[in-house]
Design an enzyme around this catalytic site. Structure first.
Site, PDB file in Angstrom:
ATOM      1  N   ASP A 140       0.943  -1.247   0.064  1.00 12.27           N
ATOM      2  CA  ASP A 140       0.231   0.014   0.144  1.00 12.27           C
ATOM      3  C   ASP A 140       1.082   1.330  -0.004  1.00 12.27           C
ATOM      4  O   ASP A 140       0.603   2.170  -0.528  1.00 12.27           O
ATOM      5  CB  ASP A 140      -0.865  -0.107   1.304  1.00 12.27           C
TER       6      ASP A 140
ATOM      7  N   GLU B 152       3.967   1.615  -1.420  1.00 13.61           N
ATOM      8  CA  GLU B 152       4.348   1.949  -2.621  1.00 13.61           C
ATOM      9  C   GLU B 152       3.046   2.499  -3.690  1.00 13.61           C
ATOM     10  O   GLU B 152       3.435   3.446  -4.444  1.00 13.61           O
ATOM     11  CB  GLU B 152       4.928   0.524  -3.152  1.00 13.61           C
ATOM     12  N   TYR B 153       2.083   1.841  -3.597  1.00 16.56           N
ATOM     13  CA  TYR B 153       1.004   2.492  -4.107  1.00 16.56           C
ATOM     14  C   TYR B 153       0.717   3.907  -3.944  1.00 16.56           C
ATOM     15  O   TYR B 153       0.654   4.673  -4.848  1.00 16.56           O
ATOM     16  CB  TYR B 153      -0.379   1.694  -3.916  1.00 16.56           C
TER      17      TYR B 153
ATOM     18  N   SER C 278     -34.917  -9.362 -17.391  1.00 10.00           N
ATOM     19  CA  SER C 278     -34.377 -10.015 -16.428  1.00 10.00           C
ATOM     20  C   SER C 278     -34.731 -11.557 -16.608  1.00 10.00           C
ATOM     21  O   SER C 278     -34.964 -11.938 -17.939  1.00 10.00           O
ATOM     22  CB  SER C 278     -35.445  -9.942 -15.049  1.00 10.00           C
ATOM     23  N   LEU C 279     -34.443 -12.514 -15.793  1.00 12.27           N
ATOM     24  CA  LEU C 279     -34.163 -13.863 -15.985  1.00 12.27           C
ATOM     25  C   LEU C 279     -35.533 -14.580 -15.463  1.00 12.27           C
ATOM     26  O   LEU C 279     -36.166 -14.070 -14.697  1.00 12.27           O
ATOM     27  CB  LEU C 279     -33.059 -14.484 -15.265  1.00 12.27           C
TER      28      LEU C 279
ATOM     29  N   GLU D 232     -22.946 -19.524 -14.082  1.00 15.09           N
ATOM     30  CA  GLU D 232     -22.219 -18.628 -13.505  1.00 15.09           C
ATOM     31  C   GLU D 232     -23.058 -18.173 -11.952  1.00 15.09           C
ATOM     32  O   GLU D 232     -24.197 -18.900 -12.049  1.00 15.09           O
ATOM     33  CB  GLU D 232     -21.871 -17.178 -14.100  1.00 15.09           C
TER      34      GLU D 232
ATOM     35  N   LYS E 217     -25.284 -16.320  -9.328  1.00 15.82           N
ATOM     36  CA  LYS E 217     -26.367 -15.146  -9.471  1.00 15.82           C
ATOM     37  C   LYS E 217     -25.944 -14.258  -8.385  1.00 15.82           C
ATOM     38  O   LYS E 217     -26.344 -14.634  -7.069  1.00 15.82           O
ATOM     39  CB  LYS E 217     -27.627 -15.662  -9.367  1.00 15.82           C
TER      40      LYS E 217
ATOM     41  N   ASP F  13     -25.965 -11.512  -5.604  1.00 14.16           N
ATOM     42  CA  ASP F  13     -26.999 -10.847  -4.918  1.00 14.16           C
ATOM     43  C   ASP F  13     -26.657  -9.103  -4.843  1.00 14.16           C
ATOM     44  O   ASP F  13     -26.167  -8.852  -3.725  1.00 14.16           O
ATOM     45  CB  ASP F  13     -27.310 -11.370  -3.698  1.00 14.16           C
TER      46      ASP F  13
ATOM     47  N   ARG G 150     -30.610  -0.417 -13.215  1.00 15.51           N
ATOM     48  CA  ARG G 150     -31.289  -1.058 -14.066  1.00 15.51           C
ATOM     49  C   ARG G 150     -32.572  -0.285 -14.185  1.00 15.51           C
ATOM     50  O   ARG G 150     -33.336  -0.052 -15.392  1.00 15.51           O
ATOM     51  CB  ARG G 150     -31.619  -2.680 -13.457  1.00 15.51           C
TER      52      ARG G 150
ATOM     53  N   GLU H 266     -23.362  -6.498 -11.555  1.00 12.17           N
ATOM     54  CA  GLU H 266     -23.764  -6.623 -10.452  1.00 12.17           C
ATOM     55  C   GLU H 266     -22.764  -5.744  -9.665  1.00 12.17           C
ATOM     56  O   GLU H 266     -21.646  -6.079  -9.441  1.00 12.17           O
ATOM     57  CB  GLU H 266     -24.167  -7.729  -9.986  1.00 12.17           C
TER      58      GLU H 266
ATOM     59  N   TYR I 149     -21.157  -9.394 -16.319  1.00 10.73           N
ATOM     60  CA  TYR I 149     -21.473 -10.716 -16.894  1.00 10.73           C
ATOM     61  C   TYR I 149     -22.193 -10.606 -18.237  1.00 10.73           C
ATOM     62  O   TYR I 149     -21.977 -11.225 -19.136  1.00 10.73           O
ATOM     63  CB  TYR I 149     -22.444 -11.368 -15.986  1.00 10.73           C
TER      64      TYR I 149
ATOM     65  N   LYS J 284     -32.735 -20.729  -8.585  1.00  6.52           N
ATOM     66  CA  LYS J 284     -32.721 -20.021  -7.342  1.00  6.52           C
ATOM     67  C   LYS J 284     -32.290 -20.973  -6.147  1.00  6.52           C
ATOM     68  O   LYS J 284     -32.551 -22.108  -6.166  1.00  6.52           O
ATOM     69  CB  LYS J 284     -33.771 -19.181  -7.037  1.00  6.52           C
TER      70      LYS J 284
ATOM     71  N   CYS K  59     -35.782   3.469  31.555  1.00  6.86           N
ATOM     72  CA  CYS K  59     -34.641   2.461  31.237  1.00  6.86           C
ATOM     73  C   CYS K  59     -34.976   1.085  32.127  1.00  6.86           C
ATOM     74  O   CYS K  59     -35.449   1.302  33.530  1.00  6.86           O
ATOM     75  CB  CYS K  59     -33.297   2.837  31.773  1.00  6.86           C
TER      76      CYS K  59
ATOM     77  N   CYS L  72     -32.271   0.848  35.242  1.00  4.00           N
ATOM     78  CA  CYS L  72     -32.207   2.110  36.371  1.00  4.00           C
ATOM     79  C   CYS L  72     -33.456   2.525  36.663  1.00  4.00           C
ATOM     80  O   CYS L  72     -33.508   3.448  37.587  1.00  4.00           O
ATOM     81  CB  CYS L  72     -30.992   2.932  36.038  1.00  4.00           C
TER      82      CYS L  72
ATOM     83  N   CYS M  67     -31.047   5.658  27.267  1.00  4.59           N
ATOM     84  CA  CYS M  67     -31.146   5.832  28.978  1.00  4.59           C
ATOM     85  C   CYS M  67     -30.097   6.968  28.785  1.00  4.59           C
ATOM     86  O   CYS M  67     -28.654   6.931  28.506  1.00  4.59           O
ATOM     87  CB  CYS M  67     -30.590   4.760  29.569  1.00  4.59           C
TER      88      CYS M  67
ATOM     89  N   CYS N 244     -26.414   4.769  35.598  1.00  5.23           N
ATOM     90  CA  CYS N 244     -27.099   3.680  35.226  1.00  5.23           C
ATOM     91  C   CYS N 244     -26.333   2.147  35.407  1.00  5.23           C
ATOM     92  O   CYS N 244     -25.274   2.105  34.634  1.00  5.23           O
ATOM     93  CB  CYS N 244     -27.798   3.712  33.942  1.00  5.23           C
TER      94      CYS N 244
END
Ligand code: IVH
Length: 691
Positions: A38, A40-41, A87-88, A119, A121, A123, A142, A178, A230, A338, A432, A435, A450, A455
């Protein structure tokens, strides 16, 4: 003359730096295989920033320095997709997957096996990226499939997405994928969210969707989003022949997409479990192989670093896809197979209200134990009153609960048909529960608190936090003992801990000689600590472990911390105005300062900051995977490696420099041997770090 040559050499260097940084972004954010440290980056990045500052005419929109910077938007612009994002169709069982294959064959009027590309799916949130002449010029959600929202300023902050494509670029490349958040990053984000007193996200999908649709790109930039590409939109100037070929093409141009291989090659490797070396896209010779892919991924889904909700089975050949076409807004050539949802039904037997360290009153549903997603679940958080109201959860209700991956179980919905007669809406008590002092719900907030500083619940939770491993690390001081100590009036503040005698500890019920000694010793041992542990332990609102580390690194001494001004605090990286204000509120409080003074008087000693010289960074850039049982705690070893400039990734890859293996080391050791990564035992590790 001289000026001109310096300018042209600056230009060359700027171009070179951009290419290098893009390359490193790709290695880090797409391949998960950084090849430089990191440090060096950051050096390359800073050099580019400096050159661009000196030669503003060289700044272009696709420079990595230009990812963030955009101002917050008023709202998102609506943009039409050149080609609708359809969509699928879904399938929910293996029989339905076979029926899908039958339909494909029937439509093509063929008896022959169809080759499928399988592949994951993902989420997350579907987004279309638009590259014109190789430059990222658009990013659209979308939306309703025809019209989405222009989220380009946000997408530009995602480092896994190239601003410019590599290699020979087509005139127009629209690619769909996605956007999602890795489970690990999600856990960190939610922890920070809670530390900051804000609502946690229900799952990685919501967190990712919220980040992409965030009006302020600077906030998106702080959310670790990833992208998996994809599918094609409109593409001009290139033609792929199959899904396999298309994903290869995307990767060649620097876009993040799954690696693939024939299923026959993947199958034996996935059997043992998932490792990120295994490609996850599979070319399947026929539907039976695709079904095997589905079943194997289903079994290993929780080992993946991100959430998926099924697999997608696509006819591999694009020529066949064209022949099959689409029907009713989904393609005939693909199906989303699914996974069965990880939900279960149970009864809420009670709703408890817990009081946290900050006084927050959190309602928790206590449920009849039920198995879901492989574990037995008995509680689910209900977050706060507004969540309870939204779902109208009542005691006695039958509820559907869900456990998505590693996320805390949540109540999805109440089964109203089964609600017992005369059930009452649940309200968080006005006082509370511990107390009995009045709790408050500040205007515009969702969390009731509270506010009684005496307390017992707040005291107990604050002490537990103070003693925790990542804070003062008082190893033998467990939660139960803390509760006994406060109940018996032995401890009323942090500093009281350091005044306790062994005899006082032993006077607690069921306390033996040996265990009292251990508790006493571990309290004494904890008195030698670091500034960051100490600050973290104090439990200042919004000051989590990371913030405490930044404060310690910048301010260096306790005195400097106590004398810090608000202006000084906001200058520190990671510290915004809200956090700075919260720290000042504590620092301005007399009792708080008195308590710190007492801690020091009672023996707490804060280590002088170690001077980190280049020569002490003996592990600069070296990555060590730690496994098995070792003479020192895992976290301590990690801290040690980090302090010497090294890294401690969680899994073994070709780029791992060493595996440090203790007793009962398992699959990581096997993996090291398989990849030829050198394995160190404890002695070897000691030698490596110079004793
Ligand atoms: S292909 C023409 N592949 O699932 C169909 N979709 O209902 C193009 N998704 O909106 C979609 N992972 O957001 C495809 N590997 C994958 C996917 C995937 C997730 C989502 C996508 C789409 C929805 C389909």
């Amino acid at each position: 003359m001289a000026k001109k040559s310096s300018k042209s050499s600056s230009k060359d260097r700027v171009l070179e730096l951009r290419t290098l940084i893009h390359e490193h972004d790709y290695n880090y954010h797409v391949l998960d295989k950084p090849v430089i440290t990191d440090f060096e980056y950051d050096k390359l990045f800073r050099e580019l920033q400096d050159l661009e500052a000196a030669h503003p005419e060289l700044v272009t929109h696709d420079s990595p320095t230009q990812r963030v910077g955009a101002e917050a938007l008023e709202g998102f612009e609506k943009v039409a997709h050149r080609r609708p994002m359809i969509s699928l169709s879904n399938t929910y069982s293996i029989d339905e997957v076979r029926e899908f294959d039958e339909r494909v064959k029937k439509f093509l009027d063929s008896e022959k096996s169809i080759e499928y590309f399988c592949e994951l799916k993902f989420d997350g949130l579907a987004v279309e990226l638009i590259y014109e002449k190789g430059r990222l010029t658009g990013a659209i959600t979308r939306g309703d499939g025809n019209v989405g929202e222009n989220v380009l300023s946000n997408v530009r902050t995602m480092r896994s997405i190239p601003l410019a494509l590599k290699g020979k670029t087509p005139a127009l490349l629209e690619v769909r994928g996605e956007a999602l958040m890795m489970k690990k990053e999600f856990a960190k984000l939610n922890e920070a969210q809670q530390e900051a007193g804000e609502q946690p996200f229900a799952n990685p999908r919501n967190a990712a969707a919220g980040a992409v649709r965030q009006l302020d790109p600077r906030i998106t930039a702080k959310r670790p989003l990833r992208m998996f590409c994809y599918g094609p939109g409109v593409v001009e100037g290139h033609k792929s022949t199959s899904q396999e070929d298309w994903l290869d093409y995307l990767r060649q141009h620097g876009l993040p997409a799954l690696h693939s291989a024939p299923w026959k090659k993947i199958r034996p490797r996935l059997k043992e479990g998932y490792s990120h070396e295994i490609p996850l896209g599979a070319v399947c010779a026929n539907i039976e192989e695709a079904i095997e892919y589905y079943s194997t991924i289903l079994k290993h889904r929780h080992e993946l670093p991100f959430d998926i909700d099924g697999v997608v089975i696509k006819v591999n050949s694009f020529a066949l896809q064209d022949r099959l076409g689409t029907i009713a807004r989904s393609p005939r050539w693909a199906t989303a197979a699914k996974f069965p949802p990880e939900q279960a039904t149970t009864i809420v037997s009670d709703i408890a209200v817990q009081v946290g360290r900050t006084g927050a009153l959190t309602p928790v549903a206590i449920m009849q134990p039920v198995r879901v997603g492989g574990v037995t679940v008995t509680n689910a958080t209900l977050h706060n009153q507004s969540e309870i109201d939204r779902k109208d959860v009542r005691i006695g209700d039958t509820v559907i609960i869900q456990r998505a991956g590693d996320v805390i179980p949540e109540v999805v919905q109440v089964v109203l048909d089964k609600r017992p007669a005369k059930s009452k809406k649940f309200r968080i008590p006005e006082n509370c529960p511990v107390c009995s002092e009045p709790a408050v719900l500040p205007e515009g907030e969702v969390v009731t608190r509270c506010v009684n500083s005496l307390c017992p619940a707040i005291l107990n939770e604050s002490l537990k936090h103070f003693a925790a491993r990542r804070a003062m690390n008082i190893e033998d001081l467990g939660d139960k003992i803390i509760e006994q100590m406060t109940e018996h009036g032995l401890v009323k503040s942090f500093s009281d801990l350091y005044k306790l005698s062994k005899e006082q500890i032993q006077s607690l019920p069921r306390q033996g000689d040996k265990s009292a000694q251990n508790i006493y010793d571990s309290i004494q041992k904890s008195a030698n600590t670091t500034l960051s542990r100490f600050i973290f332990g104090l439990g200042i609102r919004f000051v989590g472990e990371q913030t405490a580390k930044s404060l310690a690194a910048n301010l260096k001494t306790l005195d400097a911390f106590l004398e810090a001004t608000e202006e000084q605090l906001v200058e520190i990286e990671d510290i915004g105005p809200k956090v700075a204000r919260s720290i000042m509120l504590r620092l301005e409080n007399k009792d708080f300062r008195k308590e710190i003074k007492k801690l020091i008087e009672n023996g707490v000693q804060i280590e002088k900051p170690k001077k980190v010289s280049a020569s002490s960074q003996t592990l600069n850039g070296v990555s060590i995977v730690i496994t098995g049982t070792l003479p020192m705690g895992r976290d301590e070893i990690k801290d040690l490696v980090l302090s010497l400039g090294g890294k401690t990734p969680g899994s073994v890859s070709k780029n791992t420099n060493y595996v440090l293996a203790g007793d009962e080391a398992g699959s990581k050791l096997d993996k090291a041997q398989e990849l030829g990564v050198p394995v160190l035992d404890w002695d070897g590790f000691q030698k490596l770090i110079g004793g």
